[in-house]
Design a protein around this motif. Structure first.
Motif, short mmCIF file in Angstrom:
data_model
loop_
_atom_site.label_atom_id
_atom_site.label_comp_id
_atom_site.label_asym_id
_atom_site.label_seq_id
_atom_site.Cartn_x
_atom_site.Cartn_y
_atom_site.Cartn_z
N SER A 89 -0.09 4.34 -0.28
CA SER A 89 -0.75 5.59 0.11
C SER A 89 -0.04 6.32 1.26
CB SER A 89 -2.22 5.34 0.43
OG SER A 89 -2.33 4.31 1.38
N PRO A 90 0.53 5.61 2.29
CA PRO A 90 1.26 6.36 3.34
C PRO A 90 2.46 7.10 2.76
CG PRO A 90 0.86 4.10 4.05
CD PRO A 90 0.50 4.17 2.60
N PHE A 122 5.93 18.27 7.21
CA PHE A 122 5.75 16.83 7.44
C PHE A 122 6.80 16.03 6.65
CE2 PHE A 122 3.65 12.70 6.55
CZ PHE A 122 3.52 12.27 7.87
N PHE A 123 7.04 16.47 5.42
CA PHE A 123 8.03 15.80 4.57
C PHE A 123 9.42 15.85 5.22
CE2 PHE A 123 11.36 16.26 1.32
CZ PHE A 123 11.23 15.03 0.69
N THR A 173 2.20 14.76 0.16
CA THR A 173 1.00 15.60 0.02
C THR A 173 0.64 16.34 1.31
OG1 THR A 173 -0.33 13.66 0.49
CG2 THR A 173 -0.01 14.23 -1.84
N ASN A 174 1.29 15.97 2.45
CA ASN A 174 0.91 16.60 3.73
C ASN A 174 1.72 17.84 4.08
OD1 ASN A 174 -1.12 14.88 4.20
ND2 ASN A 174 -0.28 13.95 6.05
N ASP A 179 0.85 -1.19 0.00
CA ASP A 179 0.00 0.00 0.00
C ASP A 179 0.89 1.24 0.00
OD1 ASP A 179 -1.91 1.88 0.27
OD2 ASP A 179 -2.49 1.36 2.34
N LEU A 189 2.68 8.29 -0.25
CA LEU A 189 2.18 9.46 -0.98
C LEU A 189 1.82 10.59 -0.02
CD1 LEU A 189 0.00 7.72 -3.71
CD2 LEU A 189 2.19 8.89 -4.03
N GLU A 190 1.34 10.20 1.18
CA GLU A 190 0.96 11.20 2.18
C GLU A 190 2.14 12.08 2.57
OE1 GLU A 190 -1.02 9.80 5.70
OE2 GLU A 190 -2.47 8.68 4.49
N ILE A 191 3.34 11.46 2.56
CA ILE A 191 4.55 12.21 2.91
C ILE A 191 4.70 13.43 2.01
CG2 ILE A 191 7.10 12.10 3.01
CD1 ILE A 191 6.78 9.09 3.61
#
Lengths: 231, 262
Positions: free
Chosen positions: B132-133, B144-145, B139-140, B130, B135-137
């Motif tokens: 998605s986590p 956060f990145f 997009t957040n 998965d 990708l969150e890095i």
């Protein structure tokens, strides 16, 4: 001050001495034969000079310094075994020497390798024992060192190569350097020796010039060796 | 001189380790393909079991060989026949030790990286990964990145330090064992057990003081999760580095004052 000063040097293992109370003072410009039967302490003395063993007592000074990185830059050491990385080729080993020793003469090494027909692309592990020994000697003798320590340099090679190696030693060593050769094959090297050191049971039993031995005792070094170390 | 030593040390260890790392990644690809095909669900999962075993065996070999190479490069390179060349180089003893330790740390780090990558390959090909986590890095937001990146970097540094510590534990044990006249290998193993026991005692004494409660309390007082993780990482690193320094000093002292290449 002598180039190589050894004073009251001893090395013992668990109470038994491999080398006991040896003192020597050697100037540059001479070839010294370190002679003695097996277990007499020849290799121990050479290793102590190069800092591969810690002395039990006494001291070694090379150009006034105790064995360390500074003296190792001045000492060209040929061990009594193959110590080079065996996966490396001749060319890679020459690169290795060039990287670490500022006094390494690459052109001289290349010439000697050509003379002995050593393939630059062959890995050490694929060479015969004799070729490995030749290559190791070539690398050591291509340095312009102050002290050469050669532990059994001609032990594993044929007589023709032995002659080449002896010629190599005589014609390639730095003339202000001291060369110490340890060997059993006295007759082969006798003609190149200036000084003789006899060791027995870790003790120095004689230190004289080869010329004195021949003139005063009327014997060759080989004959004297056989007499002194008669079983 | 350290740079020159590492120039030769890294490929020397890599010759033995890189083919194994390659084999692990290949085994991961094959296992992933086998899991994706899903054939094993209908009958006896022969092929899946075989490839899973192959993957496990290669993964074990990676761990064992990394350990073996660390021991071999030190034992043979400095205290065995290789020492007759290496210790005749115009290099200080501490530089030799830095070379061996840093190389061991880098290869341990690389082994960990290849291990994680192989697991991701298995999951990725089998369809169970998965992303998605991940990708969150991105997009957040930038903060956060950066936080995720710093924590990842801290993890790498801690893993590197752990690799160095493991190597230095082994080097200390080998140099102590090397002082013995006979059965040097056995004595080195005994010394290693002693070192592990010593660390256990230190840990037990530290825990008995209740220091961990103060530390947890300190962490709870930090509001941000990022700083909590970072402080924990820095603490682990500091403890590991302290042990590294201790083992480094013992090994260097032994090699400088009691070297006997026989």
């Amino acid at each position: 001050m002598a180039l190589l000063e050894i004073s009251k040097l001893s090395k013992s293992y668990g109470g038994s001495f491999s080398l006991e109370d040896v003192s020597l003072s050697l100037e540059g410009g001479q070839i010294i034969g370190l002679l003695g039967p097996n277990g007499s302490g020849k290799t121990t003395l050479i290793k102590l000079i190069n800092g591969l063993l810690t002395p039990t007592a006494g001291a070694v000074l090379i150009d006034g310094m105790e064995p360390g990185p500074e003296t190792k830059a001045k000492v060209a050491y040929l061990p009594d075994r193959i110590a080079l990385p065996d996966y490396m080729t001749t060319a890679e080993l020459m690169n290795l020497y060039q990287d670490f020793f500022a006094d390494f003469d690459r052109a001289k090494a290349e010439t000697m390798a050509d003379d002995l027909g050593i393939d630059r692309k062959q890995q050490l592990k694929n060479m015969s024992k004799g070729t490995k020994e030749k290559l190791q000697l070539i690398l050591v003798m291509s340095r312009q060192a102050s002290v050469y320590l050669l532990d059994e340099p001609i032990g594993g090679v044929d007589p023709a190569t032995r002659d080449y190696i002896l010629r190599t030693i005589i014609s390639n060593y730095n003339e202000s350097a001291v060369v110490i050769i340890s060997t059993h094959l006295i007759a082969d090297i006798e003609s190149v020796l200036d000084d003789i050191v006899f060791l027995r049971d870790g003790r120095m039993v004689m230190h004289d010039t080869a010329e004195n031995i021949r003139e005063n005792l009327g014997k060759s070094v080989d004959e004297l060796f056989r007499e002194v170390f008669k079983c | 001189m350290l740079k020159k030593l590492m120039k030769y040390e890294m490929p020397a260890a890599g010759r033995k380790l890189l083919p194994l790392y390659g084999a692990l990644l290949a085994a991961a690809v094959m296992l992933g393909i086998m899991l994706r095909s899903g054939d094993y669900l209908d009958g006896i999962p022969f092929m899946m079991v075989i490839f899973a075993m192959l993957y496990s065996c290669v993964a074990t070999a990676v761990v064992v060989m990394t350990f073996v190479v660390i021991i071999q490069r030190f034992n043979q390179g400095l205290l065995g026949d290789g020492g007759y060349f290496n210790l005749a180089l115009p290099v200080r003893m501490d530089t030799h030790l830095w070379n061996k330790t840093l190389t061991a740390g880098i290869w341990t780090l690389f082994a960990g990286f290849v291990g994680v990558l192989s697991a991701l390959i298995v999951a990725g090909i089998a369809g169970g990964l998965d992303l998605s986590p991940l990708l969150e890095i991105f997009t957040n937001g930038f903060k956060f990145f950066i936080e995720v990146f710093v924590i990842f970097l801290e993890m790498l540094i801690v893993l590197f330090a752990a690799g160095c510590k493991l190597a230095l534990q082994i080097y200390t044990a080998i140099t102590i064992g090397h002082q013995a006249k006979h059965r040097k290998g056995l004595c080195s193993f005994g010394a290693y057990c002693g070192i592990v026991f010593f660390e256990g005692i230190i840990g037990t004494v530290a825990l008995n003081t209740g220091i961990q409660h103060y530390f947890m309390e300190f962490l709870r007082n930090i509001r941000e999760g990022f700083w909590q993780v970072s402080v924990a990482m820095i603490t682990i690193f500091a403890i590991t580095a302290a042990f590294c320094a201790l083992y480094f000093l013992i090994t260097e002292k032994q090699l400088n004052t009691r070297l006997n290449l026989q």
